[in-house]
Scaffold this active site. Sequence first.
Site, PDB file in Angstrom:
ATOM      1  N   CYS A 280       0.832  -1.205   0.000  1.00 55.16           N
ATOM      2  CA  CYS A 280       0.000   0.000   0.000  1.00 55.16           C
ATOM      3  C   CYS A 280       0.867   1.255   0.000  1.00 55.16           C
ATOM      4  CB  CYS A 280      -0.921   0.008   1.216  1.00 55.16           C
ATOM      5  SG  CYS A 280      -1.984   1.463   1.336  1.00 55.16           S
TER       6      CYS A 280
ATOM      7  N   CYS B 206      -0.414   4.062   2.246  1.00 56.31           N
ATOM      8  CA  CYS B 206      -0.166   3.822   3.665  1.00 56.31           C
ATOM      9  C   CYS B 206       1.290   4.074   4.050  1.00 56.31           C
ATOM     10  CB  CYS B 206      -0.523   2.378   4.026  1.00 56.31           C
ATOM     11  SG  CYS B 206      -2.169   1.853   3.545  1.00 56.31           S
ATOM     12  N   ASP B 207       2.215   3.630   3.208  1.00 53.79           N
ATOM     13  CA  ASP B 207       3.614   3.552   3.624  1.00 53.79           C
ATOM     14  C   ASP B 207       4.597   4.394   2.819  1.00 53.79           C
ATOM     15  OD1 ASP B 207       2.812   1.685   5.544  1.00 53.79           O
ATOM     16  OD2 ASP B 207       3.017   0.024   4.136  1.00 53.79           O
TER      17      ASP B 207
END
Length: 324
Positions: free
Chosen positions: A133, A136-137
């Site tokens: 992701c 997300c990261d």
Amino acid sequence: MRDIIIIGSGPAGFTAAIYAARAELKPLLIASSVEIGGELMNTTEVENFPGFPEGIMGPDLMGKLQAQAERFGTEVVYDDVVSLDIDGPVKRVTLGNGETHEASALIYATGSAYRKLGLPEEELLSGHGLSWCATCDGFFFRQKTIAVVGGGDSAMEEATFLTRFADKVYVIHRRDSLKASKIMQQRAIDNEKIEFVWNSEVAAIVGETAVTGVTLRDTVTGEERLLELDGLFVAIGNDPRTHLVHGKLELTAEGTIAVDGRTSKTSLPGVFAAGDVIDPHYRQAITAAGSGTVAALDAEHYLAALGNENAAEALLENEFVAVD
């Protein structure tokens, strides 16, 4: 018989449980015997969930959501659902231990699973330089060299997004052409930070405690070489966990559960769906949580209407008996 059963223990499931429990519906939430907490259990630090300005570890966030749901009266069962009988007014859920639970309403929030490369290093390095992701990261890879595996729209979108943070982004694809849409291809090709690695597959992920590179295998010649990296993103698709409702609920062309507009209402009365299992696009913890809220409210309204209907039927029956 219960008012409501919730299947799934990710952000959607536990948020639905919080709302249902506060409405005094006494929900039963069926978590998995193995994958409790969903994909966030494989995430190290979550920085984009509102309310945690310093960030929070994925397992810690799920622990807090579960504690909040249990505080209001949610009962959590750690087992796997093996079959569903949801056609009629009573929804029956059978577990792996043989127990059967019944309810008037059901919320299906089993999430989705990212497709993996099938390499043994994935379990060890997930959350340690290996991610599925970018949203997300990506922030953790500022001024780093990273790679994205995949050749579809999602891979091009991930690679383009990651150039906001990384100095260099390789796109590793097993063929010599992309299956992504033309506009997504061109956007990635035109980005000076992106370099394509054609006819290559990841044979191994290198690193003991964090990703330091990948071993690439040429899909034409079979030759292998090392590509040094600070991080690896896998973008080869994801699959909604809908196997239990195949042939029972209407699905979309993308394989997610079809719902009515912005509601959580599925093709069967009294059955609601929430989270990644209905969302082929965003797949974020916060959108899943919001979806769980919608499902709980929809279920609450359904049960209220069901109660009024049953009360009206009982009144008519009593009147009939009295006249007789």
